[in-house]
Design a protein around this motif. Structure first.
Motif, PDB file in Angstrom:
ATOM      1  N   ALA A   1     107.682 -58.571  17.895  1.00 63.41           N
ATOM      2  CA  ALA A   1     108.353 -58.883  16.659  1.00 63.41           C
ATOM      3  C   ALA A   1     109.418 -57.198  16.363  1.00 63.41           C
ATOM      4  O   ALA A   1     109.686 -57.176  15.754  1.00 63.41           O
ATOM      5  N   PRO A   2     110.743 -57.602  17.151  1.00 67.55           N
ATOM      6  CA  PRO A   2     111.549 -56.273  17.390  1.00 67.55           C
ATOM      7  C   PRO A   2     112.743 -57.126  16.521  1.00 67.55           C
ATOM      8  O   PRO A   2     112.128 -58.543  15.795  1.00 67.55           O
ATOM      9  N   VAL A   3     113.364 -56.142  15.539  1.00 68.23           N
ATOM     10  CA  VAL A   3     114.079 -56.534  14.745  1.00 68.23           C
ATOM     11  C   VAL A   3     115.962 -56.318  14.367  1.00 68.23           C
ATOM     12  O   VAL A   3     116.177 -55.776  14.982  1.00 68.23           O
ATOM     13  N   SER A   4     116.424 -57.248  13.794  1.00 67.43           N
ATOM     14  CA  SER A   4     118.054 -56.867  13.680  1.00 67.43           C
ATOM     15  C   SER A   4     118.347 -57.027  12.572  1.00 67.43           C
ATOM     16  O   SER A   4     118.137 -57.868  11.681  1.00 67.43           O
ATOM     17  N   GLY A   5     119.411 -56.019  11.701  1.00 65.96           N
ATOM     18  CA  GLY A   5     120.108 -56.382  10.862  1.00 65.96           C
ATOM     19  C   GLY A   5     120.058 -54.363   9.734  1.00 65.96           C
ATOM     20  O   GLY A   5     120.696 -54.262   9.128  1.00 65.96           O
ATOM     21  N   GLY A   6     119.844 -53.434  11.426  1.00 67.47           N
ATOM     22  CA  GLY A   6     119.816 -52.423  10.654  1.00 67.47           C
ATOM     23  C   GLY A   6     119.149 -51.746   9.556  1.00 67.47           C
ATOM     24  O   GLY A   6     118.556 -52.019   8.763  1.00 67.47           O
ATOM     25  N   ASP A   7     119.937 -50.100   8.769  1.00 70.34           N
ATOM     26  CA  ASP A   7     118.880 -49.624   7.732  1.00 70.34           C
ATOM     27  C   ASP A   7     119.472 -50.930   6.679  1.00 70.34           C
ATOM     28  O   ASP A   7     118.729 -50.696   5.650  1.00 70.34           O
ATOM     29  N   VAL A   8     120.441 -50.923   6.733  1.00 72.26           N
ATOM     30  CA  VAL A   8     120.931 -52.049   5.024  1.00 72.26           C
ATOM     31  C   VAL A   8     119.685 -53.515   5.418  1.00 72.26           C
ATOM     32  O   VAL A   8     119.665 -53.387   4.213  1.00 72.26           O
ATOM     33  N   GLY A   9     119.601 -54.198   6.247  1.00 68.15           N
ATOM     34  CA  GLY A   9     118.823 -55.481   6.244  1.00 68.15           C
ATOM     35  C   GLY A   9     117.298 -53.900   6.236  1.00 68.15           C
ATOM     36  O   GLY A   9     116.045 -55.844   5.758  1.00 68.15           O
ATOM     37  N   ALA A  10     117.030 -53.156   6.694  1.00 68.55           N
ATOM     38  CA  ALA A  10     115.127 -52.797   6.660  1.00 68.55           C
ATOM     39  C   ALA A  10     115.241 -52.368   4.526  1.00 68.55           C
ATOM     40  O   ALA A  10     114.041 -53.118   4.385  1.00 68.55           O
ATOM     41  N   ARG A  11     116.037 -51.539   3.804  1.00 71.04           N
ATOM     42  CA  ARG A  11     116.273 -51.599   2.600  1.00 71.04           C
ATOM     43  C   ARG A  11     115.593 -52.886   1.480  1.00 71.04           C
ATOM     44  O   ARG A  11     114.990 -53.206   1.427  1.00 71.04           O
ATOM     45  N   ASP A  12     116.570 -53.346   2.050  1.00 77.14           N
ATOM     46  CA  ASP A  12     117.131 -54.452   1.983  1.00 77.14           C
ATOM     47  C   ASP A  12     115.558 -56.676   1.597  1.00 77.14           C
ATOM     48  O   ASP A  12     115.832 -56.898   0.870  1.00 77.14           O
ATOM     49  N   GLY A  13     115.488 -55.975   2.889  1.00 75.94           N
ATOM     50  CA  GLY A  13     114.161 -56.644   2.639  1.00 75.94           C
ATOM     51  C   GLY A  13     114.859 -58.241   3.386  1.00 75.94           C
ATOM     52  O   GLY A  13     113.824 -58.840   3.744  1.00 75.94           O
ATOM     53  N   LYS A  14     116.436 -57.690   4.805  1.00 76.44           N
ATOM     54  CA  LYS A  14     116.550 -58.801   5.646  1.00 76.44           C
ATOM     55  C   LYS A  14     116.871 -58.758   6.857  1.00 76.44           C
ATOM     56  O   LYS A  14     117.881 -59.136   6.574  1.00 76.44           O
ATOM     57  N   LEU A  15     115.920 -58.190   7.159  1.00 73.72           N
ATOM     58  CA  LEU A  15     116.205 -58.262   8.564  1.00 73.72           C
ATOM     59  C   LEU A  15     116.209 -59.327   9.470  1.00 73.72           C
ATOM     60  O   LEU A  15     115.211 -60.194   8.623  1.00 73.72           O
ATOM     61  N   ALA A  16     116.920 -59.782  10.524  1.00 65.54           N
ATOM     62  CA  ALA A  16     116.303 -60.652  11.118  1.00 65.54           C
ATOM     63  C   ALA A  16     114.574 -60.666  12.425  1.00 65.54           C
ATOM     64  O   ALA A  16     114.571 -58.960  12.651  1.00 65.54           O
ATOM     65  N   ILE A  17     113.501 -60.982  12.099  1.00 69.25           N
ATOM     66  CA  ILE A  17     112.747 -60.434  12.974  1.00 69.25           C
ATOM     67  C   ILE A  17     112.012 -61.715  14.193  1.00 69.25           C
ATOM     68  O   ILE A  17     112.231 -62.502  13.809  1.00 69.25           O
ATOM     69  N   PHE A  18     112.126 -61.354  14.952  1.00 69.18           N
ATOM     70  CA  PHE A  18     111.580 -62.589  16.188  1.00 69.18           C
ATOM     71  C   PHE A  18     110.793 -62.167  17.144  1.00 69.18           C
ATOM     72  O   PHE A  18     110.562 -60.898  17.338  1.00 69.18           O
ATOM     73  N   ALA A  19     110.283 -63.022  16.936  1.00 74.60           N
ATOM     74  CA  ALA A  19     108.878 -62.840  16.962  1.00 74.60           C
ATOM     75  C   ALA A  19     108.399 -63.084  18.632  1.00 74.60           C
ATOM     76  O   ALA A  19     108.633 -64.704  18.632  1.00 74.60           O
ATOM     77  N   GLY A  20     106.976 -62.990  19.454  1.00 76.32           N
ATOM     78  CA  GLY A  20     107.190 -63.572  20.095  1.00 76.32           C
ATOM     79  C   GLY A  20     105.382 -63.200  19.889  1.00 76.32           C
ATOM     80  O   GLY A  20     104.751 -62.023  19.929  1.00 76.32           O
ATOM     81  N   GLY A  21     104.398 -63.821  21.361  1.00 75.05           N
ATOM     82  CA  GLY A  21     102.960 -64.020  21.304  1.00 75.05           C
ATOM     83  C   GLY A  21     102.254 -65.182  21.139  1.00 75.05           C
ATOM     84  O   GLY A  21     102.884 -66.552  20.448  1.00 75.05           O
ATOM     85  N   ASP A  22     101.176 -65.297  20.401  1.00 69.14           N
ATOM     86  CA  ASP A  22     100.382 -66.324  20.251  1.00 69.14           C
ATOM     87  C   ASP A  22     101.097 -66.796  18.534  1.00 69.14           C
ATOM     88  O   ASP A  22     100.897 -66.263  18.035  1.00 69.14           O
ATOM     89  N   GLY A  23     101.721 -68.134  18.750  1.00 69.94           N
ATOM     90  CA  GLY A  23     101.712 -69.004  17.533  1.00 69.94           C
ATOM     91  C   GLY A  23     100.638 -68.876  16.654  1.00 69.94           C
ATOM     92  O   GLY A  23     101.692 -68.167  14.982  1.00 69.94           O
TER      93      GLY A  23
END
Length: 307
Positions: free
Chosen positions: A131-153
């Motif tokens: 589940a890697p993420v995108s959004g940088g340090d700002v997104g991490a602090r604000d809880g606004k990351l885009a999360i790309f999830a792979g695995g069992d649905g």
């Protein structure tokens, strides 16, 4: 699939482990603590964990110990080899996982490693999600990351309350699909940062007020999230990292050099990503590996004779 999950996801019930407390990891872990979850953390440099400990996190002596005291364990590390060591090493997470627990790797890593980790976890009646993420340090602090999830649905769906603390998760498919999504994301981010850098350098050389220029174009086709996150930082020479330049070189490399194995080998030819990788590698060669990715503007400036 049965019921592979340890407990309902609720702050009072779910024990969370966290490994990797750099710029991104620390902000993400802090959000989970603030949401009421209990955290057990591991840090190779224990002094870096003091802020999280002050919020209530417990410090473990090894990845194995983190796993033993957790139902769900997050990792946010630098490179695939770090993930392999922390997860699959002799004293790694896998050696201490309890049945039905879940590993979530938010590192930008390799799709093949994600598949390997899920296979190893299933041998212990556990689960792994990339589940890697995108959004940088700002997104991490604000809880606004885009999360790309792979695995069992089903597992990804079960993890939704945790992901919602961190941002917005999208289920991308089987194991490895989260990592492939992040690589594609980074290819686009690199191109955006390069275009933003060249546009600002050109505008300055043309005698424009670069702040006024950015305000003029940000609402048009040239506007982007890269501009919103990094434009003012570039202009203000703020190169503090939300993500290290050397990590983007790693991510772009996994895209430029990737060969998917199957019935047919499919090599993806990415000339733009290859150029971006070369330019970001130049930034690393200039001694700026630990600067933020927005520092790519310094490479364009050096090419144009500005030191």
């Amino acid at each position: 699939m049965g019921t592979p999950y340890p407990t309902p996801i609720a702050p009072s019930q779910t024990r969370i482990g966290w490994i990797g407390i750099g710029v991104m990891g620390a902000a993400m872990a802090s959000r989970l603590l603030s949401a009421g979850y209990s955290l057990t953390i591991y840090a190779r440099t224990p002094s870096k964990s003091l802020s999280l400990q002050s919020q209530g996190a417990l410090l473990a002596s090894s990845p194995r110990d983190v796993a033993q005291y957790s139902d769900v364990v997050f990792t946010m590390l630098g490179h695939p080899q770090d993930v392999r060591e922390i997860v699959l090493g002799s004293d790694g997470l896998l050696s201490g996982l309890n049945p039905n627990s879940v590993m979530i790797d938010t590192t930008s890593s390799h799709p093949a490693l994600a598949r390997e980790m899920l296979a190893a976890a299933r041998e212990k009646a556990c689960w792994a999600v990339d589940a890697p993420v995108s959004g940088g340090d700002v997104g991490a602090r604000d809880g606004k990351l885009a999360i790309f999830a792979g695995g069992d649905g089903g597992v990804v769906n079960w993890l939704t309350p945790l992901f919602e603390v961190l941002g917005r998760a999208t289920y991308m498919g089987e194991a490895g699909c989260g990592q492939s999504s992040k690589i594609a994301n980074q290819i686009m981010v690199g191109a955006n940062l390069l275009g933003l850098s060249e546009g600002l350098v050109f505008a300055e050389r043309a005698g424009l007020d670069v702040k006024q220029f950015m305000e003029a174009v940000r609402g048009g086709a040239a506007g982007s999230m890269a501009m919103e996150l990094f434009g003012e930082r570039m202009i203000g020479r703020d190169f503090r990292p939300g993500g290290f330049a050397e990590y983007l070189v790693k991510d772009l490399g996994m895209g430029v050099d990737v060969v998917e194995e199957g019935e047919d080998e499919r090599v993806v030819v990415l000339p733009g990503a290859a150029l971006c990788k070369q330019l970001f590698s130049g930034m690393v060669a200039n001694g700026d590996a630990k600067l933020g990715t927005q520092g790519i503007i310094t490479v364009i400036e050096r090419i144009n004779g500005k030191s």
